[in-house]
Design a protein around this motif. Structure first.
Motif, mmCIF file in Angstrom:
data_model
loop_
_atom_site.group_PDB
_atom_site.id
_atom_site.type_symbol
_atom_site.label_atom_id
_atom_site.label_comp_id
_atom_site.label_asym_id
_atom_site.label_seq_id
_atom_site.Cartn_x
_atom_site.Cartn_y
_atom_site.Cartn_z
ATOM 1 N N THR A 103 -45.798 30.448 -129.440
ATOM 2 C CA THR A 103 -45.874 31.886 -129.234
ATOM 3 C C THR A 103 -45.852 32.605 -130.577
ATOM 4 N N PHE A 152 -42.885 42.129 -128.560
ATOM 5 C CA PHE A 152 -43.257 41.255 -127.457
ATOM 6 C C PHE A 152 -43.441 39.838 -127.977
ATOM 7 N N GLU A 153 -43.162 38.873 -127.126
ATOM 8 C CA GLU A 153 -43.493 37.481 -127.400
ATOM 9 C C GLU A 153 -44.713 37.147 -126.549
ATOM 10 N N PRO A 203 -45.685 48.095 -120.797
ATOM 11 C CA PRO A 203 -45.869 46.713 -120.369
ATOM 12 C C PRO A 203 -47.109 46.456 -119.514
ATOM 13 N N LYS A 240 -44.018 39.064 -123.040
ATOM 14 C CA LYS A 240 -42.655 39.317 -122.572
ATOM 15 C C LYS A 240 -41.951 40.191 -123.601
ATOM 16 N N LEU A 260 -49.830 43.697 -120.463
ATOM 17 C CA LEU A 260 -49.981 42.569 -119.539
ATOM 18 C C LEU A 260 -51.403 42.470 -118.996
ATOM 19 N N SER A 313 -49.186 36.726 -120.726
ATOM 20 C CA SER A 313 -47.947 36.016 -121.076
ATOM 21 C C SER A 313 -46.919 36.913 -121.763
#
Length: 178
Positions: free
Chosen positions: A2, A65-66, A14, A25, A18, A23
């Protein structure tokens, strides 16, 4: 594998990110020191998009974010790497101990203004993550232009993302009623 991504514009919301990187998060929030936020990245749609501009004694909050490394190329395409943005993979953010990736405008026009829906998406993301109220107030004070192309794909996607977060009329965010 990641990577960490620092979002300061519309990708803070988000549902918006997304839709681009499934993916993604949220890791938390952070602050980019010695940068200010401007809506001067010249977009092919004729509006100004968010970018960071080096400015001592300034700071811009954002969201970390990851994201799966396999989606980095996809994010590059959405962000316009090579077409007005460049990716910085050693971007320092207060709030994490390792460098993040972020996107910086390379094609700037300080006469540009963001479209109403785009600015509302940035405000929605900042509010969703509880970013500094002064930052949110400054966003709301940004001059914008109404997008007259109601069927614009990016406009429809952004409005849909805001609706996923319970925002039925994005214009309320620009009036300070969101």
């Amino acid at each position: 594998m990641t990577f960490l991504y620092f979002a300061y514009g519309s990708n803070m919301l988000p549902a918006r990110l997304l839709g681009r990187c499934p993916s993604a998060k949220v890791v938390g929030t952070g602050v980019a020191r010695a940068w200010s936020l401007a809506f001067s990245k010249a977009s092919k749609d004729g509006s100004g998009k968010a970018t960071l501009v080096a400015e001592p004694n300034s700071a811009v909050p954002g969201v970390i974010f990851e994201i799966d490394l396999a989606e980095r190329e996809l994010l590059d395409r959405y962000e316009g790497v090579g077409s007005g943005y460049r990716r910085d993979d050693a971007f320092a953010v207060e709030g994490v101990t390792v460098p993040t990736s972020s996107y910086l405008g390379t094609s700037l026009d300080h006469t540009q203004r963001p479209f109403d829906w785009y600015l509302a998406t940035v405000v929605a993301g900042a509010e969703y993550h509880g970013l500094d109220t002064a930052h949110v107030a400054a966003l709301r004070g940004t001059r914008f232009v109404a997008d007259t192309e109601l069927g614009r794909r990016t406009r429809v996607e952004a409005i849909d993302a805001m609706r996923e977060h319970g925002i039925q009329d994005y214009r309320t965010l620009l009036e300070g009623l969101g």
